[in-house]
Design an enzyme around this catalytic site. Structure first.
Site, mmCIF file in Angstrom:
data_model
loop_
_atom_site.group_PDB
_atom_site.id
_atom_site.type_symbol
_atom_site.label_atom_id
_atom_site.label_comp_id
_atom_site.label_asym_id
_atom_site.label_seq_id
_atom_site.Cartn_x
_atom_site.Cartn_y
_atom_site.Cartn_z
ATOM 1 N N ASP A 207 47.850 57.457 80.084
ATOM 2 C CA ASP A 207 48.442 56.120 80.054
ATOM 3 C C ASP A 207 47.635 55.251 81.018
ATOM 4 O OD1 ASP A 207 49.893 53.771 80.338
ATOM 5 O OD2 ASP A 207 51.836 54.771 80.209
ATOM 6 N N ARG A 382 55.998 46.706 95.710
ATOM 7 C CA ARG A 382 54.640 46.810 95.164
ATOM 8 C C ARG A 382 53.946 45.468 95.257
ATOM 9 N NH1 ARG A 382 53.910 49.203 89.281
ATOM 10 N NH2 ARG A 382 54.965 47.235 88.840
#
Lengths: 422, 422
Positions: A207, A382
């Site tokens: 991925d 993040r």
């Protein structure tokens, strides 16, 4: 604090940045906003504004059905071919279709059927959870004869490379991993793991959602088998833009798309009643693609190609290194922990910070401090560095504001209750 | 020819049309063009121009990731709920997701697993071929234990209702049919066939692609089990706009989406590693939807709801009846055959004409005569009446031009070679 941690220093880094002009190719109309969520939804390329108007008003509104023969039908293969150049793949190995999850389903099921007799699927607990959900559903649908083994990361940051390799044997059908993992930003060594898997007769499905457009990917040079990924993060293709899939040339005829639809049919306008797969990547397509969302991927791909992956990676590394230094000087002292690899070579283009008040700090950043990061449970903030448009001043200011959120107790205004999309 | 076949008569019909003002709500900037392909790609609602700009420039460009919590996350369920009102279903029974083919795969696989022990799937040879391809792929993937039986239509126009009913027994798991079939426009009696299927313990899955927005559909009143359909034909949702799926309330917990992804996960932002299906329609969602193409479905749905399905059907019947009369008077004499039902009650909102030179006539219509129909192999010219914007003058002029294509030999300029998308 030293000269390195000053606005002037950040400005000097921006002035020396060879990619600095690319920021002007994106819509940035809220000057005080520091957008560090390009790893979740990339910014809008200005070229996409013009293209969107053309797509809606001319191609749909004026040309109507004729547009299918004036470019729409070829979009999945044509844009896929362009994207391939960013992935170190041949143009005829990549297509755009569906969502990342649907593409994972297609390729995982195809691979498991190809690997009949082998029953184990390896992954890790750093993988994007939706990828695990898809695999769980596929296993159930195929009769429950496969087992998904989730190798745990020792520290929640680095991929469990040795544990994965130790589990490889002739019963492993498939390894499915995020190349760059969504929380810590750890990047797997694609070539090494692929070689180990191949030695055991296993296939690997990567991925690339958090890699494409920010981390160099060399699918062919790594001997990669299969890959999927989204186009709405560093590719700047727009919200929920269709995903891509890569199938190595020699596997294309060996694998069968389980969701066989008209877009993968040989000579679909003969309207035959039996499915006959079109050779090549086209047979991995299924239904009619969402043309507007699909076509709008192209300006983002073009911008990345223009900048070049080597230059993008160089800036990305410089930016994550800079931010780690800022963290060490300004943020570690007030309780932020680094939840990304320290080694730049093992790191993608985002930095995760942990903090016991992570969720509330995140709210303070968004609502009071004009910083847009994102939050990944349980405590990850993040911060994405999108080398096409993130500036060093952005990163400097973000660090200052992260510090203020704690120093000034701003986070304490917020509830621990989470919203729908974090 | 009599007064009925005159421009004045067509103009009088338009003047008396209670829906005539809706045409102004669509982009129609090529006045000489007669667009009769709304059954393939609906026209652009003017409201969608404004919405598209807002979606791209404001929601994506300015609001960025924040838009996920400002409406995007709820789009599949919210627009699905609106669409439900056009289908005679409860708002919590319809969702928007993926393509029609992917949705068919999800629901067919779920139904077959629910019907374990039954091995046969019934359909007909009027069904859209892509639906057959999906079923063939699903059967292969499930281990080849099911058999797809394609009941032939006796005349290529009407559905083989009796043949289907005669095949029903306790080994039939599922019937999959197009409610309105794509070539002839024949419409099945949903309630009658559903009742017959239920009496044998079979489920029925309807493809409503050629019905939604033009033919009244009463899913709940018919006791329907499952349905899918596209939104880019009579719904005017835009090219390749995401499709919908309907699952009757009491089946929602009994069926399992085989492509289980994060959009169907309970509490997806907890990022748990095990799939836990969210109850209701949400669990039939899979990956991140293509937001721009998805959101642009809404203006089309709103226009249909504003006009009302009863008024739309009344106009549609009047228009297909009118065109059949035009065919009989003007077109049958030069070799056109009627390939749609004569009975309005058995007919959707398009008329198919056959002609031995169908493909070349179709080219002449497009390139010389400014009529846009579409062509379905081997010889069908399809003429779609979209009651929101098709006028009676459109239909009159189309008949005149179809006649000219033959009378003046215009079709003979064209090759028999077909283009990619017909």
């Amino acid at each position: 604090m030293g000269a390195m941690f000053s606005l002037e220093h950040a400005q000097a880094l921006d002035a020396a940045d060879p990619l600095r002009h690319f920021r002007q190719r994106f819509m940035c109309d809220e000057p005080e906003l520091i957008y560090l969520d390009g790893n979740s939804l990339g910014r809008l390329p200005l070229a996409s504004i013009k293209l969107a108007r053309d797509l809606v008003e001319q191609q749909w509104g004026a040309r109507l059905i004729r547009s299918w023969n004036e470019g729409w039908f070829d979009l999945p293969i044509r844009i896929g071919g362009k994207l391939a150049t960013l992935l170190g793949a041949h143009a005829d190995e990549v297509a755009i279709a569906d969502s990342t999850s649907v593409n994972l389903f297609k390729l995982a099921v195809a691979a498991l059927r190809r690997q009949r007799g082998r029953t184990r699927i390896l992954t890790d607990d750093l993988n994007f959870p939706s990828d695990l959900y898809v695999l769980q559903g596929a296993i159930e649908m195929l009769g429950g004869e496969h087992r998904l083994e989730i190798a745990p990361s020792a520290d929640g940051v680095h991929g469990p490379v040795e544990a994965l390799q130790a589990r490889l044997d002739d019963d492993v059908a498939l390894i499915v991993l995020s190349h760059t993992v969504f929380k810590s930003g750890y990047v797997y060594d694609m070539a090494a793991l692929t070689a180990a898997a191949h030695a055991a007769g296993a296939l690997v499905l990567w991925d690339l959602s958090h890699s494409v457009g920010s981390v160099p990917v060399a699918l062919n040079a790594s001997g990669a088998d299969l890959a999927i990924g989204c186009t709405y993060k560093y590719v700047n293709g727009g919200p929920g833009a269709p995903a891509f899939l890569f199938v190595r040339r020699d596997l294309q005829a060996a694998l069968h798309n389980p969701i066989s639809g008209w877009m993968g049919q040989h000579d679909p306008f003969a309207f035959g009643l039996e499915y006959v797969a079109e050779p090549g990547m086209r047979h991995f397509l299924t239904g009619t693609p969402p043309v507007l969302s699909l076509a709008l991927i192209e300006p983002g791909v073009d911008l990345l190609a223009e900048a070049g992956m080597a230059a993008l990676r160089a800036k990305s590394v410089q930016q994550t290194e800079y931010f780690v230094a800022l963290w060490e000087a300004l943020l570690a002292p007030v309780g932020y922990t680094l939840k990304s690899p320290r080694q730049a070579a093992q790191r993608g283009s985002h930095i995760s910070l942990g903090h016991v008040e992570g969720w509330r700090i995140n709210q303070a950043l968004i609502h009071d401090l004009k910083v847009l990061p994102d939050f990944r449970a349980p405590d990850n903030i993040r911060l994405g560095m999108a080398p096409l448009y993130t500036s060093f001043v952005d990163l400097y200011q973000a660090a200052i504001r992260l510090r203020r959120a704690v120093d000034e107790g701003i986070y304490a205004r917020y509830s621990r209750q989470r919203t729908a999309v974090t």
